[in-house]
Design a protein around this motif. Sequence first.
Motif, short mmCIF file in Angstrom:
data_model
loop_
_atom_site.label_atom_id
_atom_site.label_comp_id
_atom_site.label_asym_id
_atom_site.label_seq_id
_atom_site.Cartn_x
_atom_site.Cartn_y
_atom_site.Cartn_z
N ALA A 1 0.97 9.54 -3.78
CA ALA A 1 0.10 7.96 -3.44
C ALA A 1 1.16 7.45 -4.29
O ALA A 1 2.59 6.21 -4.13
CB ALA A 1 -0.60 7.53 -2.70
N LEU A 2 1.17 6.98 -5.71
CA LEU A 2 1.57 6.47 -6.89
C LEU A 2 3.20 6.98 -7.20
O LEU A 2 3.62 6.77 -7.92
CB LEU A 2 1.03 6.89 -8.21
CG LEU A 2 -0.50 6.02 -8.11
CD1 LEU A 2 -1.74 6.52 -9.33
CD2 LEU A 2 -0.03 4.47 -8.22
N PRO B 1 9.93 5.05 3.88
CA PRO B 1 10.27 6.37 2.74
C PRO B 1 9.36 7.13 2.97
O PRO B 1 8.50 7.06 2.30
CB PRO B 1 11.08 5.39 2.07
CG PRO B 1 9.83 4.54 1.77
CD PRO B 1 9.77 3.59 3.67
N VAL B 2 9.38 8.19 2.94
CA VAL B 2 9.52 9.35 2.04
C VAL B 2 10.19 9.49 1.08
O VAL B 2 10.96 10.20 0.72
CB VAL B 2 9.16 11.02 3.05
CG1 VAL B 2 8.53 12.11 1.47
CG2 VAL B 2 7.65 10.62 3.61
N SER B 3 8.91 9.11 -0.11
CA SER B 3 9.70 8.51 -1.68
C SER B 3 9.40 9.68 -2.26
O SER B 3 10.26 9.52 -3.91
CB SER B 3 10.24 7.17 -1.77
OG SER B 3 8.19 7.15 -1.16
N TYR B 4 8.44 10.51 -2.10
CA TYR B 4 8.27 11.52 -4.01
C TYR B 4 7.42 12.92 -2.69
O TYR B 4 6.83 12.88 -1.76
CB TYR B 4 6.81 10.50 -4.05
CG TYR B 4 6.25 11.89 -4.74
CD1 TYR B 4 6.83 12.06 -6.29
CD2 TYR B 4 5.05 12.42 -4.84
CE1 TYR B 4 5.93 12.63 -7.42
CE2 TYR B 4 4.69 13.39 -5.70
CZ TYR B 4 5.18 13.04 -7.26
OH TYR B 4 4.06 14.23 -7.93
N VAL C 1 1.46 -0.27 4.04
CA VAL C 1 1.48 0.85 4.06
C VAL C 1 3.44 1.06 3.57
O VAL C 1 3.92 0.59 4.83
CB VAL C 1 1.34 1.96 4.31
CG1 VAL C 1 1.58 3.28 3.92
CG2 VAL C 1 0.02 2.22 4.96
N GLY C 2 4.22 1.08 2.94
CA GLY C 2 5.85 0.88 2.52
C GLY C 2 5.92 2.54 1.81
O GLY C 2 6.92 2.11 2.09
N ALA C 3 4.87 2.88 1.82
CA ALA C 3 6.20 4.60 1.20
C ALA C 3 5.01 5.43 1.12
O ALA C 3 3.41 5.71 1.05
CB ALA C 3 6.68 4.45 -0.41
N ILE C 4 5.30 6.04 1.19
CA ILE C 4 4.86 7.92 1.54
C ILE C 4 4.88 9.46 0.62
O ILE C 4 6.04 9.46 0.10
CB ILE C 4 4.73 8.65 2.65
CG1 ILE C 4 4.03 7.79 3.90
CG2 ILE C 4 4.20 10.47 3.13
CD1 ILE C 4 4.67 8.14 5.46
N GLY C 5 3.94 9.51 0.10
CA GLY C 5 3.95 11.21 -0.79
C GLY C 5 3.80 11.68 -0.62
O GLY C 5 2.41 12.17 -0.18
N ILE C 6 4.29 12.87 -1.07
CA ILE C 6 3.53 14.25 -0.66
C ILE C 6 3.16 15.05 -1.91
O ILE C 6 4.47 15.26 -2.72
CB ILE C 6 4.49 14.81 0.53
CG1 ILE C 6 4.42 14.05 1.68
CG2 ILE C 6 3.55 16.39 0.40
CD1 ILE C 6 5.71 14.60 2.72
N ALA C 7 2.07 15.96 -1.93
CA ALA C 7 2.10 17.14 -3.00
C ALA C 7 1.83 18.35 -1.78
O ALA C 7 0.82 18.26 -1.21
CB ALA C 7 0.83 16.79 -4.11
N LEU D 1 0.69 -1.41 0.36
CA LEU D 1 -0.32 -0.12 -0.31
C LEU D 1 0.91 1.41 0.02
O LEU D 1 2.32 1.12 0.81
CB LEU D 1 -1.13 -0.08 0.98
CG LEU D 1 -1.54 -1.01 1.54
CD1 LEU D 1 -2.58 -1.57 2.44
CD2 LEU D 1 -2.38 -1.38 0.61
N LEU D 2 0.37 2.03 -0.41
CA LEU D 2 0.93 3.93 -0.91
C LEU D 2 0.06 4.54 -0.50
O LEU D 2 -1.15 4.83 -1.01
CB LEU D 2 1.51 4.13 -2.33
CG LEU D 2 2.51 2.72 -3.32
CD1 LEU D 2 1.94 3.30 -4.39
CD2 LEU D 2 3.07 2.10 -2.55
#
Length: 507
Positions: A443-444, A236-239, A76-82, A2-3
């Motif tokens: 997320a993607l 990880p926050v990866s984006y 949940v394996g990764a986090i992205g932020i806009a 999950l993201l």
Amino acid sequence: MLLLGIDIGTSSIKISVVDADTQACIAATRYPEDQENHILSVIPGWAEQSPDMWWEQTTLAIRKLTAGGTFKPQDVGAIGIAYQMHGLVVVDENGDALRNSIIWCDSRAVEIGETAFEHMGPHHVLERLLNSPGNFTAAKWAWVKANEPDTYAKAHQIMLPGDYIALKLTGSATTSISALSEGVFWDFKANGISKDVVQYFGFNETIFPEIKPLFSEHGTLRNEVAQQLGLKPGIPVSYKAGDQPNNALSLNVLQPGEVAATAGTSGVIYAVSDELVYDPASRVNTFAHVNYTAEEPRTGVLLCINGTGILNRWVKDHFGHGIDYRQMNAIGKAVSPGSNGLKILPFGNGAERILHNRILGARFIDLDFNAHGRSHVFRASQEGIAYAFRYGLDIIRENGMNPSIIRAGQANLFLSELFAEIFVDVTGVPVELYENDGSVGAALGAGIGAGIFNSPQEAFSQLKALKTIEPQTSDYYEGLYQEWKQLLDDQLTQELKNSKNGEPTAS
């Protein structure tokens, strides 16, 4: 796997959880749910929000999702932020915000940025920065230096809204080329932080966080934060990306000639180019896109109109008591195109870049108390917003880009069938609508940055258009638009005349 995607918007914080295998959103929420966050404006033209409000609302929204039982938080394996672009966040050595964020639609630094533009040399600046410092983050930081010396002296780092949320999650402060370019700190020719900007304003380069690739690890979730949010530590926050590059990514708009649009609080058309292009008057602005590299440049040419969804909300608040947006749109659709002569200039949310950073103010023109009711206001406001889009799109066309189709998420104003139809008729460009959300895109994006997807194309391989809206009455609307444009030109001429005479320039 999950993201988790976080979208730090002006009106609310949106959170989504996406299944990486299916690319489908399995849980989502927003905070606040039944209202919109306020913009603090203690002086006309100023616009601020609290970074700590963003963080509190982010934690509340994530906790609501992880406690909801619709998914396993440990997956949940990764986090992205806009995040909302161009905002200035100033932090001390402990990573705590020293003041409210000066956000994207704040106009206080216009004169500072324009003076810098002239002193550094317009041609030189545009060739290297692709934009005038105008009203962007660099000019806002210069305003703090000039007006708040105590805050400036205590500052350890400056960052954008998404950088701050990532800092709170991970304890690590990072930035990217895309982020620095949107602040007008990045020299595209030197491929580094602009020496011209730093030296002109007297900034210290140590104020900037560590620069990392946009799709990469920007830190990992701290133990105490993970416990608070109901997630596992070390994610990880990866984006991290500004909301408009992220919206383009969400619509798989990544290659030259592809165009995205959105119509939230502000309205944006975002066209991808493979060149370091710039508008000589800096009315539209060029930033590094999410997939930008110096070797293979991908830039986003961004048209921004501050007064779009915020006008629609204002109209609903003051003319739409007891009805929702769907009812408001239906009432407006019953009125014929042209709103029986009522015209609205939607420029009531700060300095507009397409108007050379002028604060024109919104205008209701030819309002007749006997001929017009709220139905005309509902339609005229959406027509005025569409006309402003057309005005800006023509500037993009002047700069060599002529979109044959525009992709947009079926969200915000594009939820309005009325607005979508007016938009395509006024611009003459078909629109493809997608099931799209900034937090899903984030997320993607996290999945790309974490290596779960091999490419952006793979991350959005399931993206399919919901429908395409074709222009129907473009010829009729062309005449209405030209009437509106003439009124705008007249107002700009009068505003310029008033400014030269020392009279008030906005109402």
